[in-house]
Design a protein around this motif. Structure first.
Motif: not given
Length: 355
Positions: A13-19, A33-44, A71-81
């Motif tokens: 169970r995730a607190p923010t959107l999990c794809s 966990l992608p950072r969609f609008p409203g979820m900018e503070s989520s872990m990635s 964002g070169t050495h941080a996750f910004v918008m993770v779309n897949a793992i």
């Protein structure tokens, strides 16, 4: 006959959107966990601990990005793992929130040791491979080659681990782009659109490579499912226009959120219009694996070494940008799992294809 939905249990169970979900050979579950609008503070990227809590992974500032940060050495918008044969975790970072342009170096593929959190590799591609507007979507590895789709312009990027060579194939070709016929839909066939009526513009998205490395399957979310021979993609003498003529439509499909493939070359489809997972056999026969009301925008699928299928229920269709301006998502965001039966109707089911 479909599998009883009671076979689907909650894996996380995730607190923010999990794809996205991926599991190591030792059974450790990771979430994207992608950072969609409203979820900018989520872990990635999160590791699911034994008590079900989520731990930002790999630490070391990788999950601490905020708007305006480098964002070169941080996750910004993770779309897949994804996790492949060697057990390392690969992360696809689009490098910018939806609708924004990535800063130089922010769009990247990151390989991580899941046991230690050590960064094993960071792949970034020059403009000739990832021109302006190109956007990483999902990846697969087979042998010495990494394949990643471009859902911004349409295309597939191929990286050779042995030589470091890079190819961009089928760039912007119509076969890689959404057409005017197939429409991105949600449950019940609802057409996805924002509050202005604008529909999602997602080009080549899902991809699979079979266990033998013979075929490359791909699709935009609205379908259809297509394929081309891997050897054709790797043939540098071929032009993109020539390759496009080799692409074949495999099947018209409903809108999907994700796919996976097993060792019998069955392709599993996350059917977002009907809240179900279906299995497409190599001979074209299709069976429903499972239907469940919790399968809201079922996304990227993953089969682990124990033949357990993981299904993130992303609720993407409920985001304001796809739901006429109204955010109807509800936490927690579930990842469901089920053990695959040996047979589904007349389709024998295989195990994980690990690349």
């Amino acid at each position: 006959m479909a599998t009883d939905s009671r076979c689907l249990t909650v894996a996380a169970r995730a607190p923010t959107l999990c794809s996205a979900a991926a599991v190591t050979p030792e059974g450790v579950l990771f979430l994207g966990l992608p950072r969609f609008p409203g979820m900018e503070s989520s872990m990635s990227v999160a590791q699911v601990l034994s008590d079900g809590t989520l731990r930002p992974f790999p630490g070391k500032g990788w999950n601490d990005w905020k708007p305006g940060d480098d964002g070169t050495h941080a996750f910004v918008m993770v779309n897949a793992i994804h996790i492949f044969r060697d057990g390392t975790l690969w992360v696809v970072d689009q490098g910018a929130p939806p609708g924004q342009t990535p800063q130089p170096g922010a769009q990247k593929l990151v390989q991580i040791d899941p046991r230690t959190g050590a960064i094993r590799n960071i792949l970034r591609f020059p403009p000739r491979i990832m021109p302006p507007g190109a956007q990483f979507n999902d990846l697969r590895i087979h042998g010495n080659f990494l394949f990643v789709t471009d859902s911004g312009l349409g295309g597939v990027i191929i990286y050779d681990f042995m030589t470091g060579g890079m190819l961009r194939r089928l760039s912007g070709q119509a076969v890689m782009r959404n057409d005017a016929t197939h429409v991105h839909r949600g449950l019940g066939g609802r057409i996805l659109r924002d509050d202005t009526g604008r529909r999602p513009q997602v080009q080549s998205d899902m991809l699979e490579v079979d266990a033998a490395g013979k075929w490359f399957w791909f699709s935009v979310p609205a379908g259809p499912l297509k394929r081309i021979a891997v050897n054709a993609l790797l043939d540098t003498r071929r032009s993109d226009a020539s390759l496009a003529r080799d692409v074949r439509v495999v099947k018209d499909i409903p809108t999907i959120g994700g796919t996976c493939i097993d060792t019998h070359d069955n392709i599993y489809l996350s059917d977002a219009e009907h809240g179900r997972i279906t299995v497409l056999a190599p001979d074209g026969h299709e069976e429903i694996l499972v239907t469940d009301p919790r399968l809201i925008s079922p996304d990227a699928l993953f089969i682990d070494r124990n033949r357990t299928l993981y299904v993130p229920c992303s609720q993407i269709e409920r985001l304001a940008m796809f739901n006429e301006g109204h955010d109807a998502t509800e936490a927690p965001f579930l990842v469901l799992k089920m053990h695959l039966p040996p047979q589904l109707g007349r389709i024998p089911l295989g195990g994980a294809v690990e690349g």
